[in-house]
Design a protein around this motif. Structure first.
Motif: not given
Length: 202
Positions: A122-125, A150-166
């Motif tokens: 969680n990048f929002g930590y 870093t192997p990471n190409v995206r950073v996201l937060t809890v709220k980002d994932f919950e907005a993307l899901a639907p």
């Protein structure tokens, strides 16, 4: 449990949550399986069967050494090898942030798995936010790499994932937000360093 699976369970707190949500004798697809430790754990503890997908040569060799059925493939190419709902569970364990085509892979994961489990740092930590405010990209236990390797190409937060899901047609069934292996009950988007979701296609 073999030593490798035991070490992974100790080192990866998301593995505990994932194992709790997986049903015994389930057929599992682990996307970005690394050395196969999660599948090894699920096989030994829950008699699960299935496959891992891994692009890295060292991960493929380690998975084979651990007795895991592994397919060497780039997830960015999709999951055309597999039919709809061909696995009881499809897992993206700390893999989502390493993928460019995030939405497409989430859709594909939900297509091939009757249920899916997704975990990510969680990048929002709050220490991550503080590091950015100080002008530096964060380095922590959940984000252990420097910006340049870093192997990471995206950073996201809890709220980002919950907005993307639907938006990608998936329904959230359960959520666990963790820090230091402990469940965070409130202020999850700034107090939790690792998020784990159980989802399925709508």
């Amino acid at each position: 449990m073999n030593q490798s699976a035991f070490d992974s369970l100790s080192a990866r707190p998301d593995f505990r949550t994932i194992a709790r949500w997986i049903e015994p004798r389930a057929k599992v697809l682990d996307l970005g399986c690394g050395d196969g430790s999660l599948l090894s754990l699920l096989s030994e503890e829950l008699e699960c069967t299935g496959y891992g997908i891994e692009i890295n040569d060292a991960g493929v060799l380690a998975s084979v050494k651990n007795g895991i059925n592994v397919i060497q493939q780039n997830l960015e190419d999709g999951l055309r090898l597999f039919e709809d709902a061909s696995f009881d569970f499809a897992i993206l364990s700390q893999t989502l942030q390493t993928i460019h085509q995030t939405a497409a892979i989430l859709r594909e994961t939900a297509r091939v798995g009757k249920e899916c489990i997704v975990s990510f740092p969680n990048f929002g930590y709050w220490p991550h936010r503080l590091s950015v405010l100080r002008g530096r990209m964060p380095v922590s236990k959940s984000l252990p790499y420097q910006w340049h390797n870093t192997p990471n190409v995206r950073v996201l937060t809890v709220k980002d994932f919950e907005a993307l899901a639907p938006e990608v047609g998936i329904e959230i069934l359960d959520r666990a937000v963790l820090h230091g292996g402990q469940t965070v009950r409130w202020g999850v988007n700034w107090r939790g360093s690792l998020a784990v979701y159980r989802v399925r296609k709508k």
